[in-house]
Every structure is written in C-alpha cells, then in structure tokens.
Motif scaffolding. Structure first.
Motif, PDB file in Angstrom:
ATOM      1  N   TRP A   1       0.835  -1.214   0.000  1.00  0.00           N
ATOM      2  CA  TRP A   1       0.000   0.000   0.000  1.00  0.00           C
ATOM      3  C   TRP A   1       0.862   1.253   0.000  1.00  0.00           C
ATOM      4  CZ3 TRP A   1      -1.734   2.460   5.089  1.00  0.00           C
ATOM      5  CH2 TRP A   1      -2.566   3.560   4.851  1.00  0.00           C
ATOM      6  N   LYS A   2       0.605   2.161  -0.941  1.00  0.00           N
ATOM      7  CA  LYS A   2       1.376   3.411  -1.002  1.00  0.00           C
ATOM      8  C   LYS A   2       0.425   4.584  -1.158  1.00  0.00           C
ATOM      9  CE  LYS A   2       5.229   1.568  -3.546  1.00  0.00           C
ATOM     10  NZ  LYS A   2       5.315   1.173  -4.921  1.00  0.00           N
ATOM     11  N   VAL A   3       0.570   5.578  -0.275  1.00  0.00           N
ATOM     12  CA  VAL A   3      -0.157   6.824  -0.483  1.00  0.00           C
ATOM     13  C   VAL A   3       0.847   7.787  -1.104  1.00  0.00           C
ATOM     14  CG1 VAL A   3      -1.516   8.657   0.568  1.00  0.00           C
ATOM     15  CG2 VAL A   3      -1.651   6.334   1.483  1.00  0.00           C
ATOM     16  N   ILE A   4       0.729   7.994  -2.386  1.00  0.00           N
ATOM     17  CA  ILE A   4       1.736   8.769  -3.121  1.00  0.00           C
ATOM     18  C   ILE A   4       1.536  10.264  -2.877  1.00  0.00           C
ATOM     19  CG2 ILE A   4       2.616   9.261  -5.465  1.00  0.00           C
ATOM     20  CD1 ILE A   4       1.414   6.213  -5.892  1.00  0.00           C
ATOM     21  N   VAL A   5       0.280  10.691  -2.899  1.00  0.00           N
ATOM     22  CA  VAL A   5      -0.030  12.076  -2.522  1.00  0.00           C
ATOM     23  C   VAL A   5      -1.084  12.018  -1.414  1.00  0.00           C
ATOM     24  CG1 VAL A   5      -0.778  14.353  -3.320  1.00  0.00           C
ATOM     25  CG2 VAL A   5       0.314  12.781  -4.946  1.00  0.00           C
ATOM     26  N   PRO A   6      -0.702  12.350  -0.170  1.00  0.00           N
ATOM     27  CA  PRO A   6      -1.675  12.260   0.922  1.00  0.00           C
ATOM     28  C   PRO A   6      -2.814  13.264   0.722  1.00  0.00           C
ATOM     29  CG  PRO A   6       0.500  12.971   1.727  1.00  0.00           C
ATOM     30  CD  PRO A   6       0.621  12.790   0.254  1.00  0.00           C
ATOM     31  N   PRO A   7      -3.993  12.972   1.267  1.00  0.00           N
ATOM     32  CA  PRO A   7      -5.170  13.817   1.033  1.00  0.00           C
ATOM     33  C   PRO A   7      -4.912  15.302   1.277  1.00  0.00           C
ATOM     34  CG  PRO A   7      -5.790  11.861   2.262  1.00  0.00           C
ATOM     35  CD  PRO A   7      -4.308  11.803   2.090  1.00  0.00           C
ATOM     36  N   GLU A   8      -4.139  15.624   2.328  1.00  0.00           N
ATOM     37  CA  GLU A   8      -3.934  17.055   2.649  1.00  0.00           C
ATOM     38  C   GLU A   8      -3.036  17.761   1.632  1.00  0.00           C
ATOM     39  OE1 GLU A   8      -3.142  14.464   4.532  1.00  0.00           O
ATOM     40  OE2 GLU A   8      -1.024  14.583   5.105  1.00  0.00           O
ATOM     41  N   LYS A   9      -2.314  16.986   0.811  1.00  0.00           N
ATOM     42  CA  LYS A   9      -1.449  17.617  -0.207  1.00  0.00           C
ATOM     43  C   LYS A   9      -2.129  17.667  -1.577  1.00  0.00           C
ATOM     44  CE  LYS A   9       2.940  17.556   1.826  1.00  0.00           C
ATOM     45  NZ  LYS A   9       3.618  16.357   2.337  1.00  0.00           N
ATOM     46  N   ARG A  10      -3.362  17.167  -1.634  1.00  0.00           N
ATOM     47  CA  ARG A  10      -4.051  17.147  -2.942  1.00  0.00           C
ATOM     48  C   ARG A  10      -4.744  18.482  -3.180  1.00  0.00           C
ATOM     49  NH1 ARG A  10      -6.762  11.308  -1.753  1.00  0.00           N
ATOM     50  NH2 ARG A  10      -4.771  10.283  -1.357  1.00  0.00           N
ATOM     51  N   PRO A  11      -5.023  18.800  -4.463  1.00  0.00           N
ATOM     52  CA  PRO A  11      -5.694  20.067  -4.741  1.00  0.00           C
ATOM     53  C   PRO A  11      -7.063  20.149  -4.065  1.00  0.00           C
ATOM     54  CG  PRO A  11      -5.497  18.705  -6.738  1.00  0.00           C
ATOM     55  CD  PRO A  11      -4.709  18.038  -5.671  1.00  0.00           C
TER      56      PRO A  11
ATOM     57  N   MET B   1     -11.850  -0.661   1.575  1.00  0.00           N
ATOM     58  CA  MET B   1     -10.729   0.246   1.845  1.00  0.00           C
ATOM     59  C   MET B   1     -11.229   1.669   2.082  1.00  0.00           C
ATOM     60  SD  MET B   1      -8.407  -1.188  -1.295  1.00  0.00           S
ATOM     61  CE  MET B   1      -9.826  -1.582  -2.296  1.00  0.00           C
ATOM     62  N   ASP B   2     -10.362   2.469   2.705  1.00  0.00           N
ATOM     63  CA  ASP B   2     -10.672   3.874   2.921  1.00  0.00           C
ATOM     64  C   ASP B   2     -10.728   4.597   1.571  1.00  0.00           C
ATOM     65  OD1 ASP B   2     -10.692   6.241   4.920  1.00  0.00           O
ATOM     66  OD2 ASP B   2      -9.250   6.791   3.366  1.00  0.00           O
ATOM     67  N   GLY B   3     -11.748   5.405   1.355  1.00  0.00           N
ATOM     68  CA  GLY B   3     -11.971   6.063   0.064  1.00  0.00           C
ATOM     69  C   GLY B   3     -11.019   7.205  -0.236  1.00  0.00           C
ATOM     70  N   ASP B   4     -10.239   7.663   0.752  1.00  0.00           N
ATOM     71  CA  ASP B   4      -9.276   8.742   0.519  1.00  0.00           C
ATOM     72  C   ASP B   4      -7.877   8.223   0.261  1.00  0.00           C
ATOM     73  OD1 ASP B   4     -10.528  11.150   0.546  1.00  0.00           O
ATOM     74  OD2 ASP B   4     -10.500  11.350   2.739  1.00  0.00           O
ATOM     75  N   THR B   5      -7.574   7.062   0.858  1.00  0.00           N
ATOM     76  CA  THR B   5      -6.173   6.613   0.851  1.00  0.00           C
ATOM     77  C   THR B   5      -5.977   5.175   0.374  1.00  0.00           C
ATOM     78  OG1 THR B   5      -6.381   5.764   3.095  1.00  0.00           O
ATOM     79  CG2 THR B   5      -5.654   8.065   2.868  1.00  0.00           C
ATOM     80  N   LEU B   6      -7.060   4.405   0.247  1.00  0.00           N
ATOM     81  CA  LEU B   6      -7.009   2.963  -0.066  1.00  0.00           C
ATOM     82  C   LEU B   6      -6.450   2.126   1.093  1.00  0.00           C
ATOM     83  CD1 LEU B   6      -5.844   2.722  -3.824  1.00  0.00           C
ATOM     84  CD2 LEU B   6      -8.171   2.704  -2.911  1.00  0.00           C
TER      85      LEU B   6
END
Ligand code: DHE
Length: 546
Positions: free
Chosen positions: A130-140, A255-260
């Motif tokens: 599992w990889k969160v490449i761009v975390p939710p707070e860094k997304r547009p 899975m979580d809908g923001d991060t998988l």
C-alpha cells in the motif's frame, strides 16, 4: 452443457497466480516429474487452465481435475483431451499449436499430482504493498486543469499494463498511466473526482482527476488475481469507501476512500446455492455500489450468491445473502437503479436483485451464456423500460421489462428477442439520449462479424440491424487479427466509442461513431494505444448511465 471454442478460449484467459511461490505437491501414484517440469506445469496451468477448471481444480466451467479423478484415467488418455479438446468446450491446446508435444505430455502428468495451493493474502500483505503517493492534505482543493473531466475516457491498454486517459472532447490522449497488468474495469467515485482501476494482478490505482495532470495518488495490491473494484455511492457515504473483489484469494476488501488503506477483509468461501455443497474458491465477480442503502452488491460466481454488504458499520458488518443461480458474472442496474441485473452464465439466466428490499425479485431464462457487460437500458415503444443482454453462446439479444409499477405485465419477462450477427457477443449499450442499441461480437469466429457491430433502431426494432464495419473504418493497414469491443457513449450521448483491439505488436485504434447519423466521426491512432479493450466514460460510469 457444451461450449464452443471461442467461449472456452474466453474463459481460459491467463492468471497471474502462477507467478507466486507454491510448493511442489507430489502424488506418489502419479507419473514422476522433476521440480523444473512441475514449475512449468504450474505456470501453464495458471495461464491456460485455471479460468475454467479452478485454482484448486475442483471444477467450474471445466471438469474437476483432482488426482482422485485424473490418476485413474492415466497419462495417455489425458493427453488426447489436451491435444484434441472436446465437443463440450475443452480447447484443442495441442492441435491448435498453443502447446507442443512435450508440454501436452507434461500437463497430462502435472494434473495427476496434487494441485499446489496458492498463498492467502492477508491485511499485512496488502499493507506491505500500500502506497499513499499524494496524501489527502497535499491534494488540490479544486480542479486544477482545464479538462472537461466528466467526458474523459479511461481506456485499458491491456497488454501494456497501462491505462490511457483520453479527452472525450478533443480526442487527445491526456496521459498514459502505469497500472496493474491488464486492467479489467475502471470505476468512478460518487463525486466524479477519483478514478479507480484494477489490474488482473489485483493492483488498484486511485487516480485524482483534479490534479493539473491527473495521476495516481494511492495504490495497493489486494490479492493475487482480481476483476472488480467499486466506490460507495449512497448519500452520506460518497467517496468514503472503495471495495475490491478478488478471484484469488476468494474474498473482498473494503478500503478507505481517501487513501485505499485496507480496513476489512471478508472471505467468500462457502456453500453453493441449491446443492449447498461447500466450494473452496468462489470468485468475486461484478460489484456495484447501491444508491438505495449503504451497501455494496457483491456477486459471487461459483456459489451463485449475491452479498449485500452493509458498510455503515465495518466493526459489526451486516451482510444479506441472496441466492439465485451459478455462475454469477457481469451485470448492471436497470434505469431506476433499484434493480441489479446479473448474468448467471452457467444457468442461462438473469438474476434480478432488488436493492431496496435486499431480495431476489426474479430469475429469468434468457439465451445461451448471457454476457451483458453492464447491459443496456432503453424505453421500448411497446413494452416500456427494458434492460437488455447479448449472449456468448447464441445470436440472440434478450430484452427484459424492468418496470413492475407502470408495466407490471412485462416486468421480469423477456418481452422481445432480437437476432444479432452471431454468437460471441460481449457488450451491449444504449444511452437515454440515443435511439440506438449497439451490440458487439468480438468472440465470433468469423472476422467479418468480430470486426463489426450491429445497431438497432429502438423505435423500429422489427427492421433488424445495420452493420457498422468498425475495424474497416479504423483503416489499419496490416493483416493482424482484430476484435471490435465494447460500445461506450460519451457524456452527451451523441457519440459511441469502440476499441479495435489488435495484438500487442500490431496497430490498434479507437473508433468514434456519430450516434445520430451512424457515420464515422473520428479514429484515434497513436503508437501508445497498445491493445485497448475496455473504455469507460467518467460521467456514465459515475452515474451508472448505460
Ligand atoms: Fe471481463 C467486466 C471477468 C474476459 C473485458 N469481466 C467483467 C466483470 C467480470 C469479468 C467479473 C464484471 C466486473 C464488474 O462489473 O464489477 N472477464 C472476466 C473473466 O473472468 C474472463 C472471462 C476471463 C479472464 O481471464 O479475464 C473475462 N473481459 C474478458 C476479456 O477477454 C475482455 C474482452 C478483455 C480483457 O481485458 O481481458 C474483457 N470485462 C471486460 C470489460 C468489462 C468486463 C471491458 C467491463 C464492461 C462494462 O461495460 O462494465
């Protein structure tokens, strides 16, 4: 039950499971094999045989092949079957040239040994990929590009392990993204922002369409082999959860809908509807998010059961099990979105699941091996709202009445049967703004039929169909085999897109047809378009328009 060669070949698609480590399991009564022979046998089995005979060889579309049955038959007998196939649908692996003499002999010996058992896939296994490449707070926080994202097409580039995002307005490729191998489907989050794709190798990519250049923001491998992914759609749960169903292990994960982040795994092993025999590997087929309840509709192939998975409390998960008929495969919602129509392809039936009452509304006999994709909804001039399916095993198209309130006499009945170009149909499509119904036939053995599609005028169905020579329109100047697959509308409902799917080293294309005139509108050709198959319009996928 007999299958034709194209039907059997369709199911004998390769499985990535053979690549995982498994121990040689020796049966002392079987003819000897070296470790190298056993490893090759295992690889060939997962590439060619597991789709029909099952990972554990307990049988599904194909016969069971466990050593208690195969040892008594002996190597010579088994070699004949593998070489020549059978009228019941076993492909002729030897005489077709797919396997050579040594491989046929090796496979005849291999299936007399115990089936090696692939590993399970746990929460820890998932988390390690599992990889969160761009975390939710860094997304547009708003859309950062000028694309009309609701008209983007997510197109599988099957053998390249990629998808192409194609701008439906300009027909330009926006970008090519690396994904799992042979992405099977694309689905949208309820908001229309996130795109989810799942590879045959069970890798899920979560793609943010708001980014300046849409790209993967999270990824995870959810198992060893998979076909389905979906996002929660019920009011209050928009974009909250994502689900992936796997063929191996037989389970699904929420899975979580923001991060998988994987949250909850549920096994689908259990008992087959009717006989109630235990099945060790019931694969997860189609999944849809309900608009009526906080539920995922999970169709389990071999047990013939639809699981209504209530995601409102993952710690006290409630599941309603609706038995209908095996093997549940693909399907779609009716135009009211209340009913899920799913093909029970080994029973030649469509099961109608009521998403409001969580009950089986009907079980309808249709043609041979229904294969609707998501099916096609339209208003029939005489019978009212209908949903339709084509068939792999015959040339018919079944139209089923779907309105029990205003058209009760027609509801859950085949109100009309159309004749199409031939068997080997995979996908059928219409759109609320269109007066046409399109049916492809990519698995028909006649290239003229597999490279063209049939179109019906909904207001004059008795007139029969018009043939559109899609592959010819693509104007590809090589003699390679081509298949025309999957009609898909644009957002406005005035264009229909098709893939012209050629071999990996040949030229493929997308062909766009003007729905009003049925004339060629555009051909998209690009060296990057390698083996395009499924292609999914963002708006139509987000809102279940088909
Ligand atoms: Fe598919 C849908 C499984 C072969 C292209 N396919 C589905 C679904 C399942 C499935 C369970 C429904 C997913 C959902 O709605 O949640 N498909 C399988 C197989 O097991 C099978 C028979 C063999 C295999 O080895 O994969 C198989 N499928 C194929 C193909 O050969 C196709 C034509 C090309 C390919 O990419 O492999 C193919 N399948 C598709 C497409 C859809 C699909 C394009 C989605 C259709 C839609 O409109 O929703």
């Amino acid at each position: 039950k007999t299958l034709t060669q194209p039907e059997a070949n369709y199911q004998a698609g390769s499985s990535p499971i053979g690549e995982s480590p498994m121990h040689q399991s020796v049966n002392p009564k079987a003819p000897p094999m070296t470790q190298a022979e056993f490893d090759l046998g295992r690889k060939i089995y997962f590439e060619r045989c597991a789709g029909c005979h099952g990972v554990l060889r307990k049988g599904a579309t194909g016969k069971p092949l466990t050593p208690d049955l195969t040892v008594g038959k002996g190597t010579d007998y088994l070699k004949v079957f593998i070489n020549y196939g059978s009228p019941a649908g076993m492909p002729n692996w030897g005489t077709s040239g797919e396997l050579n003499d040594q491989e046929v002999d090796l496979m005849a010996r291999y299936i007399q040994h115990e089936p090696p058992i692939p590993p399970e896939y746990s929460l820890a296994d998932m988390k390690s990929t599992w990889k969160v490449i761009v975390p939710p707070e860094k997304r547009p926080t708003k859309k950062m590009n000028n694309y009309n994202i609701s008209n983007i097409f997510s197109t599988t580039l099957r053998d390249a392990g990629e998808i192409a995002l194609i701008d439906g307005d300009s027909k330009e490729i926006i970008s090519i993204l690396k994904t799992g191998y042979a992405v099977h489907i694309s689905r949208m989050s309820a908001s229309g922002r996130y795109l989810f794709v799942i590879g045959r190798d069970a890798k899920v990519n979560m793609i943010d369409l708001w980014m300046e250049k849409p790209d993967t923001v999270a990824e995870i491998r959810t198992g060893l082999e998979a076909r389905s992914v979906e996002s929660s759609k019920f009011k209050g749960y928009e974009d909250k959860y994502v689900i992936a169903g796997t063929y191996w292990p037989p389970q699904f994960v929420i899975m979580d809908g923001d991060t998988l982040e994987p949250l909850k795994i549920v096994s689908t092993r259990g008992n087959v509807v009717g006989t109630q025999e235990y099945h060790p590997e019931p694969r997860v087929a189609s999944i849809v998010g309900s608009h009526f309840k906080p539920e995922f509709v999970v169709n389990v192939k071999e047990t013939g059961k639809t699981l209504m998975v209530d995601y409102s409390d993952l710690k006290a998960l409630k599941m309603t099990e609706i038995g209908s008929a095996p093997f549940l495969h693909d399907g779609g919602l009716d135009s009211s979105k209340r009913y899920f129509m799913v093909a029970a392809n080994n029973s030649n039936k469509i099961s109608v699941i009521d998403l409001k009452t969580d009950k089986l509304a009907a079980l309808i006999d249709v043609g041979k091996i229904p294969h609707p994709g998501r099916g096609a909804n339209f208003i029939h001039p005489k019978f009212g709202p209908v949903w339709s399916t084509g068939h792999l095993g015959d040339e018919t198209i079944s139209l089923i009445g779907t309105d029990p309130v205003k058209h009760p006499k027609n509801a859950w009945k085949v109100v009309q049967t159309l004749t199409g170009q031939g068997g080997g149909a995979l996908f059928i499509k219409s759109h609320p703004k269109s007066n046409h119904l399109y049916s492809d036939t990519p698995l028909n053995p006649d290239p003229k039929i597999s490279q063209s599609v049939a179109v019906y005028d909904i207001n004059n169905l008795a007139k029969g169909y018009t043939v559109l020579p899609i592959a010819e329109w693509a104007d590809i100047k090589d003699d390679g085999a081509k298949r025309v697959v999957q009609p898909e509308f644009n957002k406005a409902g005035d264009e229909v897109w098709f893939s012209v799917w050629s071999a990996k080293d040949k030229i493929s294309a997308m062909v766009v047809v003007d729905d009003k005139t049925l004339k060629l509108k555009a051909v998209i050709k690009d060296p990057r378009l390698i083996t395009p198959t499924g292609h999914f319009n963002v708006n139509n996928t987000q809102n279940d328009v088909y």
